[in-house]
Design a protein around this motif. Structure first.
Motif, mmCIF file in Angstrom:
data_model
loop_
_atom_site.group_PDB
_atom_site.id
_atom_site.type_symbol
_atom_site.label_atom_id
_atom_site.label_comp_id
_atom_site.label_asym_id
_atom_site.label_seq_id
_atom_site.Cartn_x
_atom_site.Cartn_y
_atom_site.Cartn_z
ATOM 1 N N PHE A 278 27.840 -32.739 5.349
ATOM 2 C CA PHE A 278 28.939 -32.874 6.302
ATOM 3 C C PHE A 278 28.571 -33.862 7.403
ATOM 4 C CE2 PHE A 278 31.170 -31.125 10.153
ATOM 5 C CZ PHE A 278 32.465 -31.484 9.781
ATOM 6 N N ALA A 279 27.325 -33.770 7.902
ATOM 7 C CA ALA A 279 26.859 -34.680 8.946
ATOM 8 C C ALA A 279 26.817 -36.118 8.440
ATOM 9 C CB ALA A 279 25.475 -34.246 9.438
ATOM 10 N N THR A 280 26.354 -36.306 7.209
ATOM 11 C CA THR A 280 26.288 -37.651 6.627
ATOM 12 C C THR A 280 27.683 -38.223 6.403
ATOM 13 O OG1 THR A 280 24.204 -37.107 5.507
ATOM 14 C CG2 THR A 280 25.426 -39.013 4.691
ATOM 15 N N ALA A 281 28.564 -37.398 5.817
ATOM 16 C CA ALA A 281 29.923 -37.861 5.541
ATOM 17 C C ALA A 281 30.693 -38.146 6.820
ATOM 18 C CB ALA A 281 30.668 -36.823 4.702
ATOM 19 N N GLY A 282 30.462 -37.310 7.844
ATOM 20 C CA GLY A 282 31.178 -37.485 9.109
ATOM 21 C C GLY A 282 30.510 -38.438 10.071
ATOM 22 N N ASN A 283 29.272 -38.829 9.721
ATOM 23 C CA ASN A 283 28.532 -39.798 10.538
ATOM 24 C C ASN A 283 28.271 -39.300 11.950
ATOM 25 O OD1 ASN A 283 27.180 -42.253 10.876
ATOM 26 N ND2 ASN A 283 29.000 -43.264 11.710
ATOM 27 N N PHE A 284 27.761 -38.057 12.064
ATOM 28 C CA PHE A 284 27.315 -37.575 13.361
ATOM 29 C C PHE A 284 26.061 -36.730 13.213
ATOM 30 C CE2 PHE A 284 29.514 -33.830 12.034
ATOM 31 C CZ PHE A 284 30.834 -34.163 11.760
ATOM 32 N N GLU A 285 25.460 -36.355 14.352
ATOM 33 C CA GLU A 285 24.173 -35.679 14.353
ATOM 34 C C GLU A 285 24.261 -34.314 13.666
ATOM 35 O OE1 GLU A 285 21.347 -36.899 15.358
ATOM 36 O OE2 GLU A 285 22.206 -38.781 16.077
ATOM 37 N N LEU A 286 23.142 -33.896 13.055
ATOM 38 C CA LEU A 286 23.093 -32.634 12.330
ATOM 39 C C LEU A 286 23.412 -31.454 13.236
ATOM 40 C CD1 LEU A 286 22.498 -31.238 9.633
ATOM 41 C CD2 LEU A 286 20.092 -31.116 10.307
ATOM 42 N N GLU A 287 22.882 -31.469 14.447
ATOM 43 C CA GLU A 287 23.122 -30.361 15.373
ATOM 44 C C GLU A 287 24.605 -30.242 15.706
ATOM 45 O OE1 GLU A 287 21.643 -28.732 19.770
ATOM 46 O OE2 GLU A 287 20.839 -30.591 18.934
ATOM 47 N N ARG A 288 25.257 -31.390 15.957
ATOM 48 C CA ARG A 288 26.689 -31.378 16.266
ATOM 49 C C ARG A 288 27.490 -30.950 15.045
ATOM 50 N NH1 ARG A 288 30.461 -30.142 19.686
ATOM 51 N NH2 ARG A 288 32.199 -31.620 19.863
ATOM 52 N N ALA A 289 27.078 -31.403 13.863
ATOM 53 C CA ALA A 289 27.760 -31.025 12.626
ATOM 54 C C ALA A 289 27.685 -29.517 12.408
ATOM 55 C CB ALA A 289 27.142 -31.763 11.441
ATOM 56 N N THR A 290 26.503 -28.945 12.649
ATOM 57 C CA THR A 290 26.320 -27.500 12.504
ATOM 58 C C THR A 290 27.236 -26.742 13.445
ATOM 59 O OG1 THR A 290 23.989 -27.853 11.932
ATOM 60 C CG2 THR A 290 24.635 -25.634 12.572
ATOM 61 N N GLU A 291 27.276 -27.179 14.687
ATOM 62 C CA GLU A 291 28.099 -26.513 15.698
ATOM 63 C C GLU A 291 29.584 -26.554 15.333
ATOM 64 O OE1 GLU A 291 29.221 -27.039 20.467
ATOM 65 O OE2 GLU A 291 27.849 -28.424 19.473
#
Length: 325
Positions: free
Chosen positions: A20-33
């Motif tokens: 999800f983080a890779t596809a959305g192009n944002f940081e892993l921590e933000r993606a998790t949140e």
């Protein structure tokens, strides 16, 4: 960050969140949140780790697919859900795909992120409240907010019926009529933004219902693109090293000749005097060892990485050969 997940859930969710983080192009921590908060707000959080991962992947696929369908980013759709929209969808039994379809329609109208989430929340809340307060007025208008089972009607149907009911009316007339029907100013604005978007909402919803696998597909393409960029950068490094080797070759050859001349003079001095034999021999041996070692290092790096450039390694070997007195 665990985002409230237990150890088993965190481990099971990690691959989905990473994609999800890779596809959305944002940081892993933000993606998790964003992903876990949206899933929880939608009521899709599961105790079973496998089922929880499946629902998390579903949310991820829908958000990434929405980014493909409309002008909003994956992060903006996730932020819309976590800002009241998901809670309202859960309260009024609006499926994930249908709610995000409305958010996609908002995005194409320039309303994105948290603002879109608030708008959807107000529409879902106030349309059903107004319809319950004045059922006859809405029936006369020809707009069915609730279906035959008493559940909220499909959003694309409501929007289409509202659009048709006010066809030909001016903006002022629409606002006045909606106010008489029980909507407030902010709800009216959020509702009017969707006018004419019924078919698009239906199209978005149909596409989102088949969003499975979207996150993986987009993530894989992103990673392939990233790897290709790394390869291109590597080729630039190789070319630079070769050019550098070619430019340095004359200087290295000149240095090799100077060193060879110097070593010959030292050797000659040793033969003539004999008094400094040990010192001269030590200097000669040190120079030989250092230059031969340097040539071997350069050649090894060239073989392993192909980025040092043939010219540079060869010149070091030439230098080493010239010191074999």
């Amino acid at each position: 960050a665990s985002a409230g997940l237990n150890v088993q859930q965190s481990l099971a969710a990690l691959p989905s969140v990473a994609k999800f983080a890779t596809a959305g192009n944002f940081e892993l921590e933000r993606a998790t949140e964003l992903l876990t908060n949206a899933q929880t707000a939608l009521g899709l959080r599961m105790e079973d780790s496998q089922k929880n991962m499946e629902q998390m992947t579903r949310v991820s696929d829908v958000l990434v697919k929405a980014n493909i369908l409309a002008t909003g980013t994956t992060q903006e759709f996730a932020e819309a859900l976590t800002n009241k929209a998901a809670g309202a969808m859960r309260m009024f039994n609006v499926p994930l795909e249908e709610g995000v379809a409305v958010l996609a329609a908002y995005a194409n109208q320039g309303l994105k992120g948290a603002s879109a989430g608030t708008a959807l929340y107000m529409v879902l809340r106030d349309l059903q409240r107004a319809a319950l307060a004045q059922p006859e007025a809405w029936e006369t208008l020809g707009v069915q907010i609730f279906d035959a089972s008493g559940n909220l009607n499909k959003m694309h149907a409501i929007v289409t019926q509202l659009t048709d009911a006010f066809a030909g009316a001016s903006d002022e007339e629409k606002r006045a009529a909606l106010m008489m029907l029980g909507l407030n100013d902010r709800s009216i604005a959020a509702t009017l933004t969707l006018f004419g978007m019924g078919e698009e909402i239906k199209r978005f919803e149909d596409a989102l219902n088949s969003a499975g696998g979207t996150t993986k597909d987009v993530s894989d393409r992103q990673m392939t693109s990233f790897i290709n960029q790394l390869k291109m950068a590597w080729h630039h490094v190789q070319n630079f090293a070769i050019e550098l080797g070619e430019k340095m070759a004359p200087a290295i050859l000149a240095a090799a000749k100077e060193v060879a001349t110097f070593m010959e003079q030292l050797s000659k001095l040793e033969k003539e005097t004999g008094a400094v034999s040990s010192t001269v021999r030590t200097v000669i041996d040190v120079f030989k060892i250092l230059t031969i070692a340097a040539g071997v290092v350069w050649a090894t790096l060239k073989t392993l990485g192909s980025y040092i450039g043939t010219g540079l390694a060869v010149q070091w070997m030439v230098l080493a050969e010239s010191l074999k007195l």
